[in-house]
Write an enzyme that holds these catalytic residues in place. Structure first.
Site, PDB file in Angstrom:
ATOM      1  N   TYR A   1       0.843  -1.185   0.000  1.00  0.00           N
ATOM      2  CA  TYR A   1       0.000   0.000   0.000  1.00  0.00           C
ATOM      3  C   TYR A   1       0.880   1.237   0.000  1.00  0.00           C
ATOM      4  O   TYR A   1       1.458   1.625   1.013  1.00  0.00           O
ATOM      5  CB  TYR A   1      -0.924   0.021   1.221  1.00  0.00           C
ATOM      6  CG  TYR A   1      -1.893  -1.138   1.315  1.00  0.00           C
ATOM      7  CD1 TYR A   1      -2.247  -1.882   0.185  1.00  0.00           C
ATOM      8  CD2 TYR A   1      -2.448  -1.500   2.535  1.00  0.00           C
ATOM      9  CE1 TYR A   1      -3.125  -2.953   0.280  1.00  0.00           C
ATOM     10  CE2 TYR A   1      -3.339  -2.562   2.639  1.00  0.00           C
ATOM     11  CZ  TYR A   1      -3.671  -3.290   1.503  1.00  0.00           C
ATOM     12  OH  TYR A   1      -4.547  -4.342   1.613  1.00  0.00           O
TER      13      TYR A   1
ATOM     14  N   GLY B   1     -18.680  -3.048  -0.005  1.00  0.00           N
ATOM     15  CA  GLY B   1     -18.716  -3.139  -1.465  1.00  0.00           C
ATOM     16  C   GLY B   1     -17.818  -2.128  -2.127  1.00  0.00           C
ATOM     17  O   GLY B   1     -18.171  -1.531  -3.142  1.00  0.00           O
TER      18      GLY B   1
END
Length: 380
Positions: A109, A258
């Site tokens: 990341y 989501g």
């Protein structure tokens, strides 16, 4: 602030790496900075904060953590330009003050910048929290490649420890399964690190049931991390969730909202940076996909209106109610969204409400794959 120059690498280098390693960012999706809550939602969040219960703990194998964890990725990468370092640190420290004791990051990341930020943010109370990070990629290669060779794992761990300002990693995941390295060898390398005290627990991300069983036979697996949300149910169908229950392994959903969609603030007109936002390449985030899946958000909103909650909170409350060994890593780069996410803990779904959500969802269709074809090649 310390390490500002290190954390703010050149934009060109960061963009180039993003283009090569968008796959790695798909290990943890959080509430995007694009979302802005309406005044009504803010009122709901405040109401939940006022009646907030003390967050209980859950077990990931033998690792005890808060029932909701904090995903840290989007502060530094993959959901647009990085947030300001000061704001990211402030948000993570607020999460701790709010009862969160489980923080998830990865070397890829940024790369590296998120681990550095997490290390700085958690340093004042390091012994009171658990940090998860991940290995598994060859960072800096001309093309993104997997690398879980034992010697590489051990090298990565030494570097992670320095960036995280710690002497141990509470939970170390293999970020993606490397088909060129037997999983038994991977588990053996992590077992050595656990024996040395540099790692405390072992996890796998996006692994299938066969791989999980093989790894678990060498070194007990504490947690499996895969995408899972109210709208993304693959782990219910492929047996992974059932296997976790069978073997006493915790389950950590990434993308529990989501990839931000279930918060209800995205629509067909929402723009996504094609260079900095990995969702721009996913079918579900095309204008057509965003519109086609709106009935799922509408369902959550209907329940939210009856529970004095938000769509996000219903989606997270559903995961909390699903299984007692599930610990969602929700996250954001700002405190208002953090408060909203953590407010889900106070939203209690009755068995009747839970079943009604399941019944109504079964009538709906989810349009588009969860990631693009290239990225899915890295998942089992």
């Amino acid at each position: 602030m310390k390490n500002d120059n290190t954390l703010n690498s050149s934009e060109n280098s960061r963009r180039k790496f993003f283009q090569q390693t968008a796959i790695a960012g798909a290990g943890l999706m959080l509430t995007p900075s694009l979302m802005t809550a309406s005044s009504g939602n803010i009122e709901i969040k405040e109401q939940h904060n006022n009646k907030k219960e003390k967050m209980t703990t859950r077990n990931l194998g033998k690792l005890k953590v808060s029932a909701l964890g904090a995903g840290c990725m989007s502060i530094s990468a993959n959901y647009g330009a990085p947030a300001k370092i000061e704001e990211g640190i402030k948000t993570l420290r607020k999460a701790y003050e709010s009862g969160v004791t489980f923080f998830d990051t990865a070397e890829v990341y940024g790369p590296y910048t998120n681990e550095k930020l997490v290390g700085e943010a958690l340093a004042p109370f390091r012994d009171k929290v658990s940090i998860a990070t991940k290995f598994g990629f060859e960072i800096g290669a001309p093309n993104i490649t997997l690398n879980s060779r034992p010697e590489h794992i051990k090298k990565v761990v030494e570097e992670c420890l320095k960036r995280l300002r710690t002497d141990r990693i509470d939970l170390l995941y293999q970020h993606r399964v490397d088909p060129n390295v037997p999983i038994e060898d991977v588990a053996g390398a992590v077992k050595d690190l656990i024996t040395s005290g540099k790692v405390l627990h072992f996890g796998l991300s996006e692994a299938n049931t066969e791989t999980i069983r093989k790894a678990h036979s060498v070194q007990p697996v504490s947690a499996i991390q895969s995408e899972y949300s109210f709208m993304e149910r693959s782990v219910e169908k492929n047996g992974v969730l059932d296997l976790c229950e069978e073997l006493g392994i915790g389950f950590v959903p990434w993308g529990p909202l989501g990839m931000g969609y279930l918060a209800g603030q995205l629509n067909a007109q929402t723009p996504f940076d094609t260079k900095l936002d990995l969702r721009s390449a996913f079918d579900r985030f095309t204008p057509e996909g965003l519109a086609a899946n709106m009935p799922i958000v509408n369902l959550l909103n209907r329940f939210a209106s009856n529970k004095n909650a938000t769509a996000s909170q219903i989606a997270l409350a559903w995961l909390l109610a699903k299984k007692p060994f599930i610990v969602s890593i929700t996250g954001t780069r700002n405190i208002p969204h953090l408060n909203e996410n953590l407010g889900a803990y106070d939203v209690k779904l009755t068995p009747v409400e839970f079943q009604e959500l399941e019944t109504e969802f079964a009538k709906l269709k989810v349009y588009g794959g969860r990631m693009n074809a290239m990225q899915m090649t890295f998942c089992q």
